[in-house]
Design an enzyme around this catalytic site. Structure first.
Site, PDB file in Angstrom:
ATOM      1  N   HIS A 101       0.834  -1.203   0.000  1.00  0.00           N
ATOM      2  CA  HIS A 101       0.000   0.000   0.000  1.00  0.00           C
ATOM      3  C   HIS A 101       0.880   1.269   0.000  1.00  0.00           C
ATOM      4  O   HIS A 101       2.081   1.200  -0.269  1.00  0.00           O
ATOM      5  CB  HIS A 101      -0.990  -0.026   1.168  1.00  0.00           C
ATOM      6  CG  HIS A 101      -1.669  -1.373   1.295  1.00  0.00           C
ATOM      7  ND1 HIS A 101      -2.689  -1.770   0.465  1.00  0.00           N
ATOM      8  CD2 HIS A 101      -1.421  -2.433   2.124  1.00  0.00           C
ATOM      9  CE1 HIS A 101      -3.057  -3.017   0.786  1.00  0.00           C
ATOM     10  NE2 HIS A 101      -2.295  -3.436   1.780  1.00  0.00           N
ATOM     11  N   GLU A 138      -1.757   0.404   8.073  1.00  0.00           N
ATOM     12  CA  GLU A 138      -0.926  -0.669   7.519  1.00  0.00           C
ATOM     13  C   GLU A 138       0.189  -0.079   6.657  1.00  0.00           C
ATOM     14  O   GLU A 138       1.326  -0.567   6.681  1.00  0.00           O
ATOM     15  CB  GLU A 138      -1.795  -1.612   6.690  1.00  0.00           C
ATOM     16  CG  GLU A 138      -1.009  -2.766   6.077  1.00  0.00           C
ATOM     17  CD  GLU A 138      -1.850  -3.592   5.117  1.00  0.00           C
ATOM     18  OE1 GLU A 138      -3.043  -3.288   4.941  1.00  0.00           O
ATOM     19  OE2 GLU A 138      -1.286  -4.537   4.525  1.00  0.00           O
ATOM     20  N   HIS A 194       3.025  -6.826   4.530  1.00  0.00           N
ATOM     21  CA  HIS A 194       1.657  -6.413   4.826  1.00  0.00           C
ATOM     22  C   HIS A 194       1.322  -6.725   6.277  1.00  0.00           C
ATOM     23  O   HIS A 194       2.052  -7.433   6.978  1.00  0.00           O
ATOM     24  CB  HIS A 194       0.658  -7.164   3.935  1.00  0.00           C
ATOM     25  CG  HIS A 194       0.718  -6.756   2.495  1.00  0.00           C
ATOM     26  ND1 HIS A 194      -0.164  -5.863   1.924  1.00  0.00           N
ATOM     27  CD2 HIS A 194       1.579  -7.130   1.502  1.00  0.00           C
ATOM     28  CE1 HIS A 194       0.150  -5.695   0.646  1.00  0.00           C
ATOM     29  NE2 HIS A 194       1.207  -6.450   0.369  1.00  0.00           N
ATOM     30  N   GLU A 276       2.040 -11.467   5.741  1.00  0.00           N
ATOM     31  CA  GLU A 276       1.068 -10.744   6.568  1.00  0.00           C
ATOM     32  C   GLU A 276       1.551 -10.909   7.998  1.00  0.00           C
ATOM     33  O   GLU A 276       1.457 -11.974   8.590  1.00  0.00           O
ATOM     34  CB  GLU A 276      -0.335 -11.335   6.396  1.00  0.00           C
ATOM     35  CG  GLU A 276      -0.914 -11.187   5.001  1.00  0.00           C
ATOM     36  CD  GLU A 276      -1.570  -9.828   4.773  1.00  0.00           C
ATOM     37  OE1 GLU A 276      -1.481  -8.954   5.662  1.00  0.00           O
ATOM     38  OE2 GLU A 276      -2.170  -9.661   3.693  1.00  0.00           O
TER      39      GLU A 276
END
Ligand code: ZN
Length: 313
Positions: A101, A138, A194, A276
């Site tokens: 992101h 995030e 992430h 993650e």
């Protein structure tokens, strides 16, 4: 988080011939030992473990795989200068770090909603990512871990490139471009960082491995094997250094999920995985993810996995 677009598939349970054994073993073994069992069961200690020497105990292997960045990094303040370019055990190796992101994506919804071709289908350029309940995003998390990881890998002599570093016009890059940056750099390893946004009570990390796809501009057939090796090593290092448990809500307790719906993996031609690191919406995980000391551990764990992968053979 936030891979789910209107055309995305649900995360797919990892399937391999060793999968059922992994799950069965995982059910029997609690705590940190689980990581080692998973590591062994998915083949990390065998198929790609030629760096394994005299493994009388699990830790002897994971320690040998680390190339001792621990002892070289007592303070871990992320501010020590890197070794001179071209020296160190990872000299000549290229690592691309993709911080998932972008902190500015929230303000550029129309741009990041634009569909891009990921080979198997079309998907949004990017998503905003998630955040903790208190608003720690995030995107901030991923960029911070990326910076720490870059420092650690440079200390080993690696050439490190980030897919973005806050130097873009506040959004992106799109997922297809993130993959192509790794390809263009001829990266020896690439990792996308992430943190998830699942329900409270869902805890733990998981590593996302590329599934085999061959469609349009996507052809992962050559990277599935090495990416699996990379992912196993990263998971092992991450678990060992952070103590974060494997996900209790995805991957059947293995810490691994294989997916074929992510452009960042589908379009990669170099070994690549996602990690993650935890669930930002769970209070226990959020406490870890918002801690700078924990993020340093996360970076070190990922780094040790990458170092192990790059020094194999
Ligand atoms: Zn994400």
């Amino acid at each position: 988080m936030s891979y789910a677009g209107p055309d995305s598939d649900s995360p797919q349970p990892r399937r391999s011939r060793r999968g059922p054994m992994t799950v069965a073993l995982a059910a029997l073994v609690p705590g940190a030992l689980l990581g080692w069992v998973v590591y062994e069961a998915v083949g990390g200690g065998g198929s790609g473990g030629s760096d394994r020497t005299g493994s009388s105990a699990p830790l002897s292997h994971t320690a040998s795989a680390s190339a001792s960045p621990r002892s070289a990094s007592p303070a871990d303040d992320g501010k020590r200068p890197p070794v001179a370019a071209g020296s160190g055990p990872l000299a000549g190796k290229v690592v691309v770090i993709d911080a998932g992101h972008n902190p500015g994506n929230f303000r550029h919804v129309s741009e990041i909603n634009r569909k891009v071709d990921i080979g198997t289908n079309w998907k949004e350029c990017d998503t905003t990512g998630t955040s903790t309940d208190a608003g720690y995003t995030e995107a901030r998390f991923t960029l911070d871990v990326a910076h720490r990881l870059r420092t650690l890998l440079r200390e080993q002599g690696a050439t490190v490139r980030l897919t973005h570093d806050g130097d873009r016009p506040a959004w992106g890059p799109c997922v297809d471009e993130r993959a192509r940056i790794g390809n263009a750099a001829h990266a020896d390893a690439a990792v996308s960082i992430h943190a998830d946004g699942s329900a409270p009570g869902n805890r733990g990390f998981h590593v996302i491995l590329p599934g085999s796809v061959h469609s349009g501009g996507a052809d992962t057939r050559k990277i599935v094997g090495p990416s699996h090796d990379l992912g196993v090593r990263i998971a092992g290092g991450f678990l060992r250094v952070t103590g974060e448990p494997p996900s209790n809500y995805l991957g059947g307790g293995t810490g691994f999920v294989t997916r074929t719906d992510l452009g960042g993996l589908n379009l990669s031609t170099v070994p690549k995985v996602f990690i993650e690191c935890g669930n930002m919406r769970d209070s226990k995980d959020a406490a870890a993810l918002t801690s700078g000391a924990w993020r340093q551990k996360a970076a070190r764990g990922i780094s040790e996995g990458i170092v192990s992968f790059l020094r194999r053979s």
